[in-house]
Each structure stands twice: as C-alpha cells, then as structure tokens.
Motif scaffolding. Structure first.
Motif, short mmCIF file in Angstrom:
data_model
loop_
_atom_site.label_atom_id
_atom_site.label_comp_id
_atom_site.label_asym_id
_atom_site.label_seq_id
_atom_site.Cartn_x
_atom_site.Cartn_y
_atom_site.Cartn_z
N VAL A 57 -4.08 -2.12 3.90
CA VAL A 57 -3.75 -1.20 4.98
C VAL A 57 -2.66 -1.76 5.90
CG1 VAL A 57 -4.69 0.05 6.97
CG2 VAL A 57 -6.07 -0.23 4.90
N ILE A 58 -2.71 -3.05 6.17
CA ILE A 58 -1.76 -3.61 7.13
C ILE A 58 -0.41 -3.97 6.51
CG2 ILE A 58 -3.62 -4.52 8.57
CD1 ILE A 58 -3.07 -7.27 7.39
N LYS A 59 -0.30 -3.91 5.20
CA LYS A 59 0.96 -4.18 4.51
C LYS A 59 1.54 -5.56 4.85
CE LYS A 59 1.00 0.01 2.81
NZ LYS A 59 0.76 0.27 1.37
N ASP A 60 0.68 -6.53 5.01
CA ASP A 60 1.13 -7.88 5.35
C ASP A 60 0.83 -8.81 4.19
OD1 ASP A 60 1.56 -10.45 6.39
OD2 ASP A 60 0.98 -9.85 8.41
N PRO A 61 1.85 -9.43 3.58
CA PRO A 61 1.61 -10.27 2.41
C PRO A 61 0.85 -11.55 2.69
CG PRO A 61 3.91 -10.39 3.09
CD PRO A 61 3.28 -9.33 3.92
N GLN A 62 0.66 -11.89 3.97
CA GLN A 62 -0.08 -13.12 4.28
C GLN A 62 -1.58 -12.94 4.18
OE1 GLN A 62 0.83 -14.82 8.11
NE2 GLN A 62 -0.31 -16.70 7.72
N PHE A 63 -2.07 -11.69 4.22
CA PHE A 63 -3.50 -11.42 4.20
C PHE A 63 -3.89 -10.73 2.89
CE2 PHE A 63 -2.29 -11.67 8.63
CZ PHE A 63 -3.24 -12.53 9.14
N TRP A 64 -5.01 -11.16 2.34
CA TRP A 64 -5.51 -10.65 1.07
C TRP A 64 -6.89 -10.02 1.26
CZ3 TRP A 64 -3.22 -11.68 -3.97
CH2 TRP A 64 -1.98 -12.33 -3.88
N MET A 65 -7.29 -9.23 0.28
CA MET A 65 -8.65 -8.69 0.23
C MET A 65 -9.29 -9.10 -1.08
SD MET A 65 -8.16 -4.90 1.91
CE MET A 65 -9.90 -4.72 2.29
N ILE A 66 -10.60 -9.29 -1.05
CA ILE A 66 -11.35 -9.69 -2.24
C ILE A 66 -12.31 -8.56 -2.60
CG2 ILE A 66 -12.86 -11.44 -3.24
CD1 ILE A 66 -11.82 -13.42 -1.19
N ARG A 67 -12.05 -7.90 -3.71
CA ARG A 67 -12.80 -6.71 -4.10
C ARG A 67 -13.84 -7.05 -5.17
NH1 ARG A 67 -9.11 -2.01 -6.09
NH2 ARG A 67 -8.88 -3.45 -7.85
N ARG A 68 -15.00 -6.41 -5.00
CA ARG A 68 -16.07 -6.57 -6.00
C ARG A 68 -15.78 -5.65 -7.17
NH1 ARG A 68 -20.02 -7.14 -9.17
NH2 ARG A 68 -22.11 -7.70 -8.46
N THR A 69 -15.86 -6.19 -8.38
CA THR A 69 -15.52 -5.42 -9.58
C THR A 69 -16.75 -5.23 -10.48
OG1 THR A 69 -14.88 -7.44 -10.76
CG2 THR A 69 -13.15 -6.28 -9.52
#
Length: 468
Positions: A227-239
């Motif tokens: 959402v924030i479009k910032d390459p320094q921050f990532w998200m970890i999604r459950r698959t």
C-alpha cells in the motif's frame, strides 16, 4: 655617619670571613650562562632576599635597621610579583579558548611591579615575549575532537558488552521456557558497539532475536507492491492456507489479514518484557538494575550498573533471500510491514573500503555521529544516513587518508546539504529507497539550515554549546 660606615664595614667583613660574598658574586656572575636571562633574574632576586635575611640576623637592631627592614619587606612583595610574572605556568587551554586572543604578559603584572625595583637596575630585566595566538588547523581540531570526545575507552566497551551478554542469556532462557512452541533462534548482540562504530559512550546495544519460519508457508511481498509503495518495507504473506490451514505454523498466531504482523509480534513481546519477566531478580543476580521501558514503541530495556548506563533494544529479525528484515514498521496507521535493514552491508562495505586504502572513513563517521548524537537539530540523522553519504562520496573521491580528513569531512557536510535540499537520500544498495522518507519537512529544514551554515564554518559543529 661614622657609626653607620663602621657597621657596614663589620657586616662586609663577616661576609668575607665566611666566604659568602665571593660565593654569591660567583653564582650571580655565572647564573646567566647556566639558567638564561629569566632564570638569572629569578636567582638574583632570591639571592638578594637571602642576603637581607643574613644581614638582619647578624646585625644589632636599631632605628635605621627597622626602617631598612620595612623597606625590604615592601621590596620583597615587589620581587614576589615579578617572580610570579616570570614563573607562573601557562594555564591549560580549553578548545573554546583557542579562538580567543591571549593578553600580553605585561598586562597581568600588578601596578607596583610596572617599574623594576632599584636594586634590579644593575641586572638585565627579563623580557617576556608575548605569546602568539595558538591556532589549530581544522584537521587538528577534528582529530582532537575524535580523541577527546568520540573515542570510547576499551574498558567501558568491554564492560557494556559483558553486561549485555549476561542479560541476553537470561532473556533467551526466559523466552525458551515461556514460549517453547515458538522457534526463536539464538539471540546475539548487534549494533555499532559490537562493530567499533559507536561514538561518545558505550550506552546502546541491540539484542537480535532471529525468527525461524517455514519458507514453504510464507512468501515475501516487495514494498513496491504494498500500500505504501516503499521498497524499503516488505510484507510476509501466509501461503497455501487451503492445504496447510491456520495453525500449521507456530507464527500463525500473529496473522492479520493473512500477513505476518510485525506490530502484533512486538505487542506480545512488549507484554512479556514488561509484565512477565522478573527483572528485579535477574538484576540482583547480575548486580544491576533492569527496567523495561513501558511507554516506548520499541522493545527497550534500561540497565544501570554502578556508573554504567546501557540502553538495550530487542530486535526481532527474519533472514530470507539474502535480506535482513526487522520488525520495526514505520510510524503511522499501516501495519504488518517489515523494514529491510542494510546495516550489515553498510558496515562490511565501509570496513572493506578502509582496509583497501587505509582510509579514515570510519573515523569520519564516528566524528559525525558524535556531533549529531546530542545536537538539538541534528539528532534525527542516524548512523545509517551518515554511512550512506560516506559510501556515495567514496564513489567519487578516492583519497581517504587521514591527512585528507578535514577535506572529506567538509565534503560530507556539503553532500548532506544537497540531499536535504532535495529531501531525498538514496540508499547506496538500492537507489529507489529514500532514507529520508520518515523525516518531517520541519526536521529536514532545521537540519539543512544548521549544515548550510556549517558548510562555510565547519568549526561551528565542534563547539561545546551544541551538546548542552
């Protein structure tokens, strides 16, 4: 009149009989060769004073001698003022005194010593040359600041590390007993104190807490796709929730909207630090006082061990795809984000560059950190900001020898001013990342103003008032 002449003759005879007169004359005649002009004058004064004491001791008291004794006392005070003026050691200067002109020694003499006593007219009056202004170059001031304000004693560093290690072991033991189902890795010390890059005081260290998770059940989402479009921050999604339902991973308890939430994890750890751990008992065992910081958004401990003050930050960390992700999300309403850390790469690159050309980049970095650490407006400039500026400058400047420290330091200030004007400091390892993204416009303006003035007068940054 005749009686006075006889008295003087008798005193002279006694001195000649003892050989004192000839010894004194010989000593005075050769003092200038041995002691120099100033030393000879001081010796003459002291010798004459001894003569007077002998005269008074060997003569009968009378009215004229009383008057002579009174005059001798007055002249002795005058002599004493001259001795003090010649022998007074130079006061040790502070850095603030270096820029002030030094008064002439003649201005400090008492009024009664302005003219030499009559009995000194036969001697050569010592000439005290006015001292020239002690003017250090900016290079010398930087090195002095580095030695006196920035460098931390090795014993202080060792004590802080040992204290942190003991606390780290106790915290690791508690987490393993309290949360045996969570696969925490072995905690280790981290931060600039461990890499010899900390400045001023050994008062901060990090506990790196690795999180071991199943790579098959989790995937990393780049910051550009968030959402924030910032390459320094990532998200970890459950698959693969359809094949491996919720609860298959021990970290599923921290899921929010299908993502591993750094905020929820930090809240759980914060509760344990504040309410679950018996810090008084641990502190008593380690002979220190440990207090968790309740109001902080970070996971912090304040440790006091006699005169040692240590701030500890607990940092949950995930390593995947050759990346290091920290559970330190940006301030705001957005949750679940993990910050990519370049600290390990920063330190490695900086040390490799210095090792290749015997450079002073690390010295320059610690000076800058020392300046910014307690400055009222530059405190928002972190070691990471300063390190990336140094790495960028190293791409265009090859001479980083200690002799070029002043020039490189001033260039770093000028580069910082340029980045602050743009409001954009590109990450050395990913130019799409703006390391100033979390700074407020007001903070950028204040820092830019201070550094703009310092670009032409860098000495301003070394003044003491900036750290009070």
């Amino acid at each position: 009149m005749v009686n006075m002449a006889e008295l003087v003759h008798k005193r002279g005879k006694r001195r000649d009989d003892n050989g004192l007169g000839s010894a004194v004359d010989f000593l005075l005649a050769n003092a200038r060769l041995v002691l120099g002009v100033g030393g000879a004058a001081v010796l003459a004064i002291a010798t004459l004073a001894v003569k007077r004491l002998i005269d008074r001791a060997t003569s009968s008291p009378d009215v004229d001698d009383a008057k002579a004794e009174q005059k001798t006392i007055e002249e002795s005070w005058q002599d004493l003022s001259v001795i003090k003026a010649v022998q007074k050691p130079q006061k040790k200067q502070s850095r603030a005194d270096l820029s002030e002109s030094r008064p002439s020694p003649s201005m400090t003499l008492p009024t009664q010593a302005a003219e030499p006593p009559e009995h000194l007219l036969s001697l050569e009056t010592p000439q005290v040359e006015s001292r020239t202004l002690l003017c250090l170059t900016f290079q010398e001031k930087l090195l002095s600041y580095y030695r006196n304000r920035v460098t931390i004693p090795e014993m202080e560093v060792a004590l802080s590390k040992q204290l942190a290690t003991d606390i780290c072991i106790e915290l690791q033991s508690f987490l393993q007993s309290k949360c045996p189902e969570l696969p925490f890795g072995s905690m280790f010390l981290g931060g600039s104190l461990c890499d010899d890059l900390q400045a001023v005081a050994a008062d901060h260290i990090c506990f790196m807490l690795p999180l071991v998770f199943e790579t098959t059940l989790w995937s990393l989402i780049p910051g550009e796709d968030t959402v924030i479009k910032d390459p320094q921050f990532w998200m970890i999604r459950r698959t693969d929730l359809e094949y491996f339902p919720r609860g298959s991973s021990p970290w599923d308890r921290f899921l929010v909207g299908g993502y591993f939430s750094s905020n929820v994890l930090n809240e759980a750890l914060h509760k344990m630090l504040v309410a679950s751990i018996n810090w008084p008992a641990i502190g008593s065992m380690l002979e220190c006082l440990i207090r968790p910081v309740v109001a902080s958004e970070e996971l912090m401990l304040e440790v006091t061990h006699y005169q040692t003050q240590l701030n500890v930050t607990l940092c949950p960390v995930i390593e995947a795809r050759d990346m290091v992700l920290l559970a330190t999300p940006p301030k705001g309403v957005v949750e679940n984000l993990w910050r990519q850390s370049f600290y390990r790469s920063e330190v490695s690159k900086l040390k490799d560059l210095d090792a290749a050309d015997s450079g002073a980049r690390q010295c320059c970095l610690k000076i800058l950190k020392g300046i910014c650490q307690n400055h009222p407006f530059l405190g928002k400039l972190t070691g990471s900001h300063l390190t990336h500026v140094l790495l960028h400058l190293s791409e265009t400047e090859s001479d980083w020898a200690e002799e070029a420290l002043a020039t490189r330091f001033q260039q770093v200030i000028e580069e910082l001013v340029g980045y602050l004007e743009k409001g954009f400091l590109p990450c050395y390892f990913n130019s799409q990342i703006n390391l100033f993204c979390e700074l407020l416009d007001k903070e950028i303006d204040e820092m830019g103003y201070v550094l703009y003035n310092a670009a032409s007068e860098p000495d301003l940054l070394l003044q003491e008032w900036a750290y009070k």
